[in-house]
Design an enzyme around this catalytic site. Structure first.
Site, short mmCIF file in Angstrom:
data_model
loop_
_atom_site.label_atom_id
_atom_site.label_comp_id
_atom_site.label_asym_id
_atom_site.label_seq_id
_atom_site.Cartn_x
_atom_site.Cartn_y
_atom_site.Cartn_z
N ASP A 32 73.85 24.07 50.16
CA ASP A 32 73.92 22.72 49.87
C ASP A 32 73.46 21.96 50.80
O ASP A 32 72.93 22.22 52.01
CB ASP A 32 75.37 22.35 49.42
CG ASP A 32 76.33 22.40 50.82
OD1 ASP A 32 75.87 22.44 52.12
OD2 ASP A 32 77.55 22.18 50.79
N ASP A 46 79.28 27.11 41.32
CA ASP A 46 79.99 27.56 42.65
C ASP A 46 81.34 26.84 42.74
O ASP A 46 81.46 25.75 42.29
CB ASP A 46 79.32 27.01 43.99
CG ASP A 46 79.56 25.66 44.25
OD1 ASP A 46 80.19 25.55 45.18
OD2 ASP A 46 78.67 24.82 43.67
N CYS A 53 92.58 44.71 35.17
CA CYS A 53 91.65 44.58 36.41
C CYS A 53 91.37 46.08 37.05
O CYS A 53 92.32 46.81 37.27
CB CYS A 53 92.01 43.63 37.28
SG CYS A 53 90.70 43.48 38.67
N CYS A 108 89.97 46.09 40.16
CA CYS A 108 89.46 45.84 41.40
C CYS A 108 90.29 46.66 42.43
O CYS A 108 91.27 47.10 42.09
CB CYS A 108 89.44 44.43 41.85
SG CYS A 108 91.24 43.91 42.37
N CYS A 124 93.92 45.54 42.58
CA CYS A 124 94.76 46.11 41.27
C CYS A 124 95.03 47.49 41.35
O CYS A 124 96.04 48.01 40.73
CB CYS A 124 94.23 45.52 40.04
SG CYS A 124 94.34 43.53 39.97
N HIS A 141 90.62 40.21 44.69
CA HIS A 141 90.96 40.37 43.13
C HIS A 141 90.51 39.07 42.38
O HIS A 141 89.80 39.03 41.30
CB HIS A 141 92.43 40.33 42.92
CG HIS A 141 92.70 40.05 41.34
ND1 HIS A 141 92.55 40.91 40.56
CD2 HIS A 141 93.01 38.79 41.05
CE1 HIS A 141 92.75 40.20 39.31
NE2 HIS A 141 93.14 39.01 39.61
ZN LIG Z 1 92.19 43.17 40.59
#
Ligand SMILES: [Zn+2]
Length: 384
Positions: A91, A276, A314, A316, A319, A345
């Site tokens: 930025d 963003d 999920c 990830c 998880c 996550h």
């Molecule tokens: Zn997750």
């Protein structure tokens, strides 16, 4: 590789595309995790890469004050200094001057402010913002714009928007003269692109004027700034949808500082390609998880003996390995891994949402995705 943007699929007003930068490609629509100090709070670059992060945002204001853009230029630029070799967007520093700096004042020349770290005096001009970002060597640099507080009446918004336009012209001139012999600034990434920013508050007429004139200056792409600052969400969506109609179809469009998962879906539907926001990372550190069924506040007593993963849909690392009960325990114990696991996550949820958006656009079923997303995401009443 030079900067380039190609749209590969169109579905309604939603676009899927490919952004090319000197440090690699980014599939759009894309979400940029925020790496304020040259790091995304709570997780390592290795984990970001593991999540499939293709581009990061870094904050010019923070890096300019500490460790300093001269020091980063001497290290060969930001990519080399922080060890992230994929694309980076910086930025202009303006937003932090307006939100963080002590005793700031704005005039035609630029923003005068005192550092929030040591009280030292600084002047951030449009030219200085170009120079600092040239030293950092990000793949995408942003022009300095004036960030107006909400609400602003139409006259205040017009005055501010017109100053932002004059600053945009000065920024572009400086950007074009960076590689001339008279320039003494170290340019660490000669392939850097520069984006203009459309302002104009919540006033459609000003947004149109700002968009037309920013486009006329000529930038590699265009951003929409000054939203997500407290206006009602339907007003934001209207302004986004209105503004994108005045931006060239073949140029990338970046909605700055937004937003919730629902905001991403709704803004893609209005033609936005890049986002963003600190929401997934900041909320993770505060114990709030974004899941396919809505927001989940891990502090809540109801999770004390809940053995399910935070989001059963999920895949990830968090998880796969952690239960709600464990994450709640880590959070209450003040354990640093709570921030790490929650951040992993939440970023996975954001990046996966973008993947699903891109896939839906490619298959021409974005509208059904949009409907299903909202139905699923609003299923759980917000419990925070
Ligand atoms: Zn997750």
């Amino acid at each position: 590789m030079a900067f380039d943007f190609r749209i590969t699929h169109i579905d309604g007003r939603a676009r899927r595309g490919l952004l090319k930068t000197p440090h690699g490609e980014v599939q759009t629509p894309a979400f940029l995790p925020v790496g304020t100090q040259g790091a995304v709070k709570g997780i390592t670059h290795r984990d970001l890469e593991g999540l499939g992060t293709e581009i990061l945002l870094a904050n010019t204001y923070h890096l300019y004050l500490r460790p300093g853009s001269d020091a980063i230029a001497r290290r060969g630029g930001l990519h080399r200094f922080i060890g992230w070799l994929r694309p980076i967007l910086t930025d202009s520093g303006g937003y932090q001057v307006f939100s963080l700096a002590a005793r700031r004042s704005i005039d035609e020349e630029g923003a005068h402010f005192k550092s929030h770290l040591d009280g030292s005096s600084h002047l951030l001009t449009p030219e200085k913002a170009v120079d600092i970002q040239a030293q950092l060597g990000s793949d995408i640099a942003m022009v300095l714009d004036e960030c107006l507080a909400y609400p602003a009446d139409v006259e205040a918004a017009r005055t501010s928007m017109e100053r932002t336009l004059r600053w945009a012209g000065r920024s572009r001139d400086r950007f074009h003269s960076l590689n001339t012999s008279a320039n003494r600034v170290t340019v660490t990434n000669p392939g850097q692109a520069q984006f203009g920013i459309v302002q104009g508050g919540v006033h459609p007429g000003l947004r149109e004027m700002s968009a037309r004139q920013t486009v006329a200056i000529g930038f590699e792409a265009f951003a929409i700034g000054g939203l997500s600052v407290g206006e009602p969400v339907d007003v934001m969506y209207d302004i986004v949808g209105h503004t994108t109609t005045f931006l060239p179809n073949d140029r990338l469009r970046y909605l700055m500082g937004t937003g919730t998962p629902g905001d991403l879906v709704e803004s893609v539907a209005r033609g936005i390609d890049l986002f963003d926001c600190v929401l997934p990372t900041r909320n993770a550190r505060n114990g709030q998880l974004f899941t396919s069924e809505g927001r989940l506040n891990i502090k809540n007593a109801r999770y004390a003996e809940d053995d399910r993963p935070p989001d059963p849909a999920c895949t990830c690392y968090t998880c796969r390995t952690a239960s709600r009960a464990y994450l709640r325990h880590l959070f209450l114990a003040g354990e640093i891994n709570a921030a790490t696991l929650n951040t992993l996550h939440n970023l996975n949820f954001y990046l996966d949402t973008m993947r699903r958006i891109r896939e839906a656009i490619a298959f021409g079923r974005f509208e059904s995705f949009r409907l299903a997303f909202h139905q699923s995401f609003s299923r759980r009443p917000t419990d925070s």
